[in-house]
Design a protein around this motif. Structure first.
Motif, PDB file in Angstrom:
ATOM      1  N   THR A 124       3.504  10.068  -8.273  1.00  0.00           N
ATOM      2  CA  THR A 124       2.850   9.669  -7.031  1.00  0.00           C
ATOM      3  C   THR A 124       1.526   8.987  -7.352  1.00  0.00           C
ATOM      4  O   THR A 124       0.672   9.566  -8.011  1.00  0.00           O
ATOM      5  CB  THR A 124       2.605  10.886  -6.126  1.00  0.00           C
ATOM      6  OG1 THR A 124       3.849  11.516  -5.841  1.00  0.00           O
ATOM      7  CG2 THR A 124       1.950  10.454  -4.828  1.00  0.00           C
ATOM      8  N   ILE A 125       1.365   7.759  -6.882  1.00  0.00           N
ATOM      9  CA  ILE A 125       0.104   7.050  -7.119  1.00  0.00           C
ATOM     10  C   ILE A 125      -0.682   6.870  -5.827  1.00  0.00           C
ATOM     11  O   ILE A 125      -1.867   6.547  -5.855  1.00  0.00           O
ATOM     12  CB  ILE A 125       0.340   5.687  -7.786  1.00  0.00           C
ATOM     13  CG1 ILE A 125       1.217   4.802  -6.899  1.00  0.00           C
ATOM     14  CG2 ILE A 125       0.944   5.838  -9.155  1.00  0.00           C
ATOM     15  CD1 ILE A 125       1.315   3.386  -7.397  1.00  0.00           C
ATOM     16  N   LEU A 126      -0.015   7.086  -4.700  1.00  0.00           N
ATOM     17  CA  LEU A 126      -0.681   6.941  -3.415  1.00  0.00           C
ATOM     18  C   LEU A 126       0.076   7.796  -2.409  1.00  0.00           C
ATOM     19  O   LEU A 126       1.306   7.781  -2.387  1.00  0.00           O
ATOM     20  CB  LEU A 126      -0.678   5.471  -2.995  1.00  0.00           C
ATOM     21  CG  LEU A 126      -1.327   5.036  -1.681  1.00  0.00           C
ATOM     22  CD1 LEU A 126      -1.774   3.572  -1.788  1.00  0.00           C
ATOM     23  CD2 LEU A 126      -0.389   5.183  -0.498  1.00  0.00           C
ATOM     24  N   SER A 127      -0.646   8.558  -1.590  1.00  0.00           N
ATOM     25  CA  SER A 127       0.059   9.391  -0.614  1.00  0.00           C
ATOM     26  C   SER A 127      -0.794   9.649   0.617  1.00  0.00           C
ATOM     27  O   SER A 127      -2.033   9.679   0.544  1.00  0.00           O
ATOM     28  CB  SER A 127       0.477  10.723  -1.242  1.00  0.00           C
ATOM     29  OG  SER A 127      -0.655  11.519  -1.548  1.00  0.00           O
ATOM     30  N   PHE A 128      -0.112   9.813   1.745  1.00  0.00           N
ATOM     31  CA  PHE A 128      -0.720  10.223   3.009  1.00  0.00           C
ATOM     32  C   PHE A 128      -0.275  11.644   3.309  1.00  0.00           C
ATOM     33  O   PHE A 128       0.909  11.967   3.131  1.00  0.00           O
ATOM     34  CB  PHE A 128      -0.227   9.331   4.156  1.00  0.00           C
ATOM     35  CG  PHE A 128      -1.006   8.060   4.338  1.00  0.00           C
ATOM     36  CD1 PHE A 128      -1.973   7.686   3.448  1.00  0.00           C
ATOM     37  CD2 PHE A 128      -0.753   7.238   5.422  1.00  0.00           C
ATOM     38  CE1 PHE A 128      -2.684   6.520   3.610  1.00  0.00           C
ATOM     39  CE2 PHE A 128      -1.449   6.060   5.602  1.00  0.00           C
ATOM     40  CZ  PHE A 128      -2.423   5.699   4.696  1.00  0.00           C
ATOM     41  N   GLY A 129      -1.180  12.483   3.759  1.00  0.00           N
ATOM     42  CA  GLY A 129      -0.830  13.817   4.207  1.00  0.00           C
ATOM     43  C   GLY A 129      -1.274  14.018   5.645  1.00  0.00           C
ATOM     44  O   GLY A 129      -2.457  14.238   5.914  1.00  0.00           O
ATOM     45  N   ARG A 130      -0.327  13.901   6.579  1.00  0.00           N
ATOM     46  CA  ARG A 130      -0.568  14.087   8.010  1.00  0.00           C
ATOM     47  C   ARG A 130      -1.773  13.268   8.490  1.00  0.00           C
ATOM     48  O   ARG A 130      -2.695  13.782   9.137  1.00  0.00           O
ATOM     49  CB  ARG A 130      -0.757  15.570   8.342  1.00  0.00           C
ATOM     50  CG  ARG A 130       0.393  16.446   7.886  1.00  0.00           C
ATOM     51  CD  ARG A 130       0.382  17.800   8.537  1.00  0.00           C
ATOM     52  NE  ARG A 130       0.659  17.677   9.978  1.00  0.00           N
ATOM     53  CZ  ARG A 130       0.722  18.735  10.800  1.00  0.00           C
ATOM     54  NH1 ARG A 130       0.512  19.947  10.331  1.00  0.00           N
ATOM     55  NH2 ARG A 130       0.985  18.555  12.080  1.00  0.00           N
ATOM     56  N   VAL A 131      -1.748  11.986   8.175  1.00  0.00           N
ATOM     57  CA  VAL A 131      -2.829  11.083   8.568  1.00  0.00           C
ATOM     58  C   VAL A 131      -2.621  10.645  10.016  1.00  0.00           C
ATOM     59  O   VAL A 131      -1.525  10.241  10.405  1.00  0.00           O
ATOM     60  CB  VAL A 131      -2.886   9.858   7.640  1.00  0.00           C
ATOM     61  CG1 VAL A 131      -3.841   8.798   8.187  1.00  0.00           C
ATOM     62  CG2 VAL A 131      -3.316  10.274   6.241  1.00  0.00           C
ATOM     63  N   SER A 132      -3.681  10.713  10.803  1.00  0.00           N
ATOM     64  CA  SER A 132      -3.637  10.326  12.212  1.00  0.00           C
ATOM     65  C   SER A 132      -4.855   9.476  12.548  1.00  0.00           C
ATOM     66  O   SER A 132      -5.914   9.621  11.940  1.00  0.00           O
ATOM     67  CB  SER A 132      -3.628  11.559  13.126  1.00  0.00           C
ATOM     68  OG  SER A 132      -2.503  12.365  12.890  1.00  0.00           O
TER      69      SER A 132
ATOM     70  N   GLU B  17     -10.265   0.017   4.036  1.00  0.00           N
ATOM     71  CA  GLU B  17     -11.081  -0.740   4.984  1.00  0.00           C
ATOM     72  C   GLU B  17     -11.259  -0.021   6.316  1.00  0.00           C
ATOM     73  O   GLU B  17     -11.960  -0.515   7.196  1.00  0.00           O
ATOM     74  CB  GLU B  17     -10.468  -2.130   5.209  1.00  0.00           C
ATOM     75  CG  GLU B  17     -10.428  -2.975   3.954  1.00  0.00           C
ATOM     76  CD  GLU B  17     -10.287  -4.453   4.253  1.00  0.00           C
ATOM     77  OE1 GLU B  17     -10.143  -4.809   5.439  1.00  0.00           O
ATOM     78  OE2 GLU B  17     -10.341  -5.245   3.299  1.00  0.00           O
ATOM     79  N   ASP B  18     -10.600   1.115   6.466  1.00  0.00           N
ATOM     80  CA  ASP B  18     -10.728   1.912   7.693  1.00  0.00           C
ATOM     81  C   ASP B  18     -10.753   3.380   7.280  1.00  0.00           C
ATOM     82  O   ASP B  18      -9.758   3.919   6.802  1.00  0.00           O
ATOM     83  CB  ASP B  18      -9.531   1.630   8.623  1.00  0.00           C
ATOM     84  CG  ASP B  18      -9.667   2.332   9.976  1.00  0.00           C
ATOM     85  OD1 ASP B  18     -10.517   3.235  10.087  1.00  0.00           O
ATOM     86  OD2 ASP B  18      -8.922   1.974  10.904  1.00  0.00           O
ATOM     87  N   ASP B  19     -11.909   4.012   7.460  1.00  0.00           N
ATOM     88  CA  ASP B  19     -12.018   5.431   7.075  1.00  0.00           C
ATOM     89  C   ASP B  19     -12.145   6.346   8.292  1.00  0.00           C
ATOM     90  O   ASP B  19     -12.409   7.546   8.162  1.00  0.00           O
ATOM     91  CB  ASP B  19     -13.197   5.649   6.130  1.00  0.00           C
ATOM     92  CG  ASP B  19     -14.525   5.203   6.733  1.00  0.00           C
ATOM     93  OD1 ASP B  19     -14.539   4.808   7.919  1.00  0.00           O
ATOM     94  OD2 ASP B  19     -15.541   5.247   6.020  1.00  0.00           O
ATOM     95  N   ALA B  20     -11.940   5.786   9.492  1.00  0.00           N
ATOM     96  CA  ALA B  20     -12.032   6.598  10.714  1.00  0.00           C
ATOM     97  C   ALA B  20     -10.658   7.173  11.062  1.00  0.00           C
ATOM     98  O   ALA B  20      -9.999   6.737  12.005  1.00  0.00           O
ATOM     99  CB  ALA B  20     -12.569   5.749  11.865  1.00  0.00           C
ATOM    100  N   TYR B  21     -10.207   8.108  10.246  1.00  0.00           N
ATOM    101  CA  TYR B  21      -8.897   8.724  10.467  1.00  0.00           C
ATOM    102  C   TYR B  21      -8.991  10.208  10.127  1.00  0.00           C
ATOM    103  O   TYR B  21      -9.951  10.667   9.499  1.00  0.00           O
ATOM    104  CB  TYR B  21      -7.826   8.044   9.595  1.00  0.00           C
ATOM    105  CG  TYR B  21      -8.073   8.166   8.108  1.00  0.00           C
ATOM    106  CD1 TYR B  21      -7.601   9.261   7.383  1.00  0.00           C
ATOM    107  CD2 TYR B  21      -8.788   7.189   7.415  1.00  0.00           C
ATOM    108  CE1 TYR B  21      -7.846   9.386   6.022  1.00  0.00           C
ATOM    109  CE2 TYR B  21      -9.038   7.296   6.059  1.00  0.00           C
ATOM    110  CZ  TYR B  21      -8.552   8.406   5.364  1.00  0.00           C
ATOM    111  OH  TYR B  21      -8.794   8.526   4.022  1.00  0.00           O
ATOM    112  N   GLU B  22      -7.965  10.941  10.517  1.00  0.00           N
ATOM    113  CA  GLU B  22      -7.876  12.364  10.190  1.00  0.00           C
ATOM    114  C   GLU B  22      -6.718  12.569   9.223  1.00  0.00           C
ATOM    115  O   GLU B  22      -5.730  11.845   9.259  1.00  0.00           O
ATOM    116  CB  GLU B  22      -7.652  13.186  11.464  1.00  0.00           C
ATOM    117  CG  GLU B  22      -8.799  13.102  12.458  1.00  0.00           C
ATOM    118  CD  GLU B  22      -8.484  13.857  13.739  1.00  0.00           C
ATOM    119  OE1 GLU B  22      -7.341  14.335  13.867  1.00  0.00           O
ATOM    120  OE2 GLU B  22      -9.372  13.958  14.601  1.00  0.00           O
ATOM    121  N   GLY B  23      -6.828  13.589   8.371  1.00  0.00           N
ATOM    122  CA  GLY B  23      -5.774  13.861   7.407  1.00  0.00           C
ATOM    123  C   GLY B  23      -6.221  13.555   5.988  1.00  0.00           C
ATOM    124  O   GLY B  23      -7.395  13.253   5.731  1.00  0.00           O
TER     125      GLY B  23
END
Length: 611
Positions: free
Chosen positions: A41-49, A92-98
């Motif tokens: 795994t080189i990149l992953s999202f965990g419950r990003v909203s 470029e967008d850090d306004a997220y949750e997760g």
């Protein structure tokens, strides 16, 4: 300089040792052991909203892992969060949750829908920043070589520094950076290095942006509508290049064929939720249809069971079997809550339309001859674009202008619209002709701080009939812009949603002829089909510039209904021609578009084989 030459010689002698190190590293990621690394795994999202300012979910609980070699296509309707997903991945967008994880030392290359270029600079000046770090290392290497000529220098420190620089330069083949840059620009058929970016067509700008991105040597590619504006030649090259690469990539595209050729996995964003399907686009369509059919069957069965359970409860209540009724109610509650089967979501098809009548019910008809060109020539400065153009568009005609990037198709549309005047020749237009104009740079016509309703009310203050606000909202709804976006600032809308505002504006202008330049660039697949339906049904004239083969085949492929293919292409070189000043010709292709496309593809493949 005398000291630098031995330094370079030492570097060349050291090269085999450093190249051996590089080869060993390459074997891990791309050689025999590559398959063993593909699950890393080189990149992953965990419950990003991410939620919009009005509380509407853009993406919700997205979990996704990317491995070496993965080529992921992202699908979804306009506004479903596809570009948002890429911007978060690109940092470029850090306004997220997760949680968002990127492996150490991973360099991400990101191509947005509208890449930023410096219009005041040349093509080369816009591309060179991609190799700035390499050129800096080469410069530092030369400086170290010069410092070695100082008898008082710390040779151990300088040799260590040189060895480090040489290893890094070898790893990226930096010694050949100028040749790499030249080959990349040639492969993508970029405009001349000294050409001003402000004079380039949309397709030429796209080539420059892609060339800069690929030369930056990223480890992961994030591509948002990479085929926008590209002609068939550039599209064929890009598709072939990406096929050969083992670097992971995420691709947002409305081009079905492009996704079919490249993707090993498809992620569908639907109502904020991301669902993963294995395989390419065709396989996704098959799996999606099966999933919907199975879910509908399960939903129908549960609805039948719910109805039967409610009927049973009603019969048992208030009698001797009240206990059975209580148990049945518990079972019903479970079916309606934790065991609930959702009705399968099917995106509502929004039929685009361009009016046939005005607000009073009068048919919108122009003269038979809508636009005529005779002996037209045009140039920008000393660069001649085309000469001796004769063109006639009648009411009901369907004309496709096809040809390579930079040949002058958009300029020809500007001349048709009367936005610019030809240097030679004559344009004639019907009296009181109303033109519906869609530019490939349509963002320039929108006022970003206005809402869609405010924008349309300012442009069309004299709309008759219902209240103005209601009229504008109705028109926006007809082009698929959902109600909560009618009063949101245009700057907050996605590219496809902004395009819908422009289409609504065109419909309100009650046009006699439509001049559309790359209208599919920001639309989702369902909207492209809806646009094709609307153009087929429109009784006025249509002149279309597009590299979307599906759209042209739908709209401009039936000669019996006035369909014509006009090829705008560079004239064959003649003895004494300046290769930098070639101009285009406009010729009527007597045949169907698919025939034209196949001929062009065969010519491109033959040229690529010769290269």
């Amino acid at each position: 300089a005398a000291a630098a030459a031995p330094a370079r010689a030492r570097a060349r002698r050291c090269a085999p040792r450093c190249q051996a190190k590089k080869k060993k590293k390459s074997q891990v990621s791309e050689g025999a052991a590559y398959d063993q690394e593909t699950r890393k795994t080189i990149l992953s999202f965990g419950r990003v909203s991410k939620t919009a300012s009005n509380g509407t979910p853009i993406i919700k609980d997205v979990s996704l892992s990317m491995y070496l070699g993965a080529k992921i296509g992202v699908l979804g309707v306009n506004g479903a969060g596809k570009s948002t997903l890429l911007r978060i991945m690109a940092g470029e967008d850090d306004a997220y949750e997760g949680d968002y994880f990127v492996d150490n030392n991973i360099k991400i290359g990101y191509l947005p829908q509208e890449p930023e270029l410096n219009d005041g600079d040349t093509v080369l000046s816009n591309i060179e920043p991609a190799v700035k770090e390499i050129k800096q290392m080469l410069e530092d290497f030369e400086k170290v070589g010069l410092q070695m000529g100082d008898p008082d220098a710390d040779m151990d420190a300088l040799m260590s520094r040189m060895d480090d620089l040489q290893s890094k330069i070898d790893a990226c083949n930096g010694w050949e950076v100028d040749n790499q840059l030249e080959r990349a620009m040639d492969a993508l058929r970029c405009p001349p290095p000294d050409a001003k970016v402000e004079n380039l067509s949309g397709g030429e700008r796209r080539r420059v942006a892609i060339c800069r991105l690929l030369l930056s040597n990223p480890d992961v590619l994030l591509l948002d509508e990479p085929t926008n504006h590209l002609d068939l030649d550039a599209l064929e090259w890009l598709e072939g290049y990406l096929k050969e690469q083992k670097m992971p990539m995420v691709i947002v595209s409305h081009d079905r064929e492009f996704l079919d050729q490249l993707c090993t996995k498809v992620v569908e964003t639907e109502r904020g939720v991301a669902t993963t399907f294995g395989g390419n686009y065709t396989r996704y369509v098959e799996q999606k249809a099966q999933q919907v059919a199975e879910q509908r069957l399960a939903f129908d069965r549960q609805q039948k069971a719910i109805a039967e359970k409610r009927s049973l409860i009603q019969r048992l209540q208030g009698g001797a079997q009240a206990g059975r009724a209580t148990q049945a109610q518990k079972e019903l509650d479970r079916m309606l809550n934790e065991d609930r089967v959702e009705k399968p979501f099917e995106a509502r098809k929004i039929p685009f339309f361009f009016p046939e009548k005005d607000y009073r019910g009068t048919e919108l008809r122009s003269g038979v001859e809508v636009v005529t060109a005779q002996g037209v020539a045009h140039a920008y400065g000393s660069r001649t674009l085309f000469q001796d153009v004769d063109l006639r568009v009648e009411r009901g005609d369907r004309v496709a202008l096809v040809g390579p990037n930079g040949a002058g198709k958009s300029t020809l549309l500007n001349l048709l619209a009367g936005d610019i005047e030809p240097k030679e020749g004559e344009w004639r237009r019907s009296h009181k002709l109303r033109i519906g104009r869609y530019s490939q740079h349509f963002l320039d016509v929108l006022t970003m701080n206005e809402t869609p309703v405010e924008y349309l009310m300012r442009l069309y203050p004299n709309v008759e009939g219902m209240s103005k606000v209601e009229a504008m909202r109705k028109m926006l709804g007809k082009f698929g812009l959902v109600s909560h976006n009618h009063t949101a600032p245009i700057t907050k809308l996605s590219g496809g949603q902004k395009a819908r505002v422009v289409f609504a504006s065109i419909a309100l202008s009650q046009p006699h002829i439509l001049l559309f330049d790359e209208p599919t660039n920001h639309l989702d697949m369902q909207s492209i089909d809806a646009l094709a339906d609307a153009l087929e049904e429109f009784s006025g004239g249509v002149v279309l510039v597009s590299h979307d083969a599906r759209l042209i085949s739908r709209v401009c492929d039936d000669a019996e209904t006035g369909a014509q293919i006009w090829s705008v292409d560079f004239r064959d070189e003649q003895p004494g021609d300046d290769p930098e000043c070639r101009y285009a010709t406009v010729q009527h292709f007597k045949g169907e578009f698919e025939e034209f496309r196949e001929r062009l593809l065969e010519e491109i493949r033959r040229e690529n084989e010769e290269d």
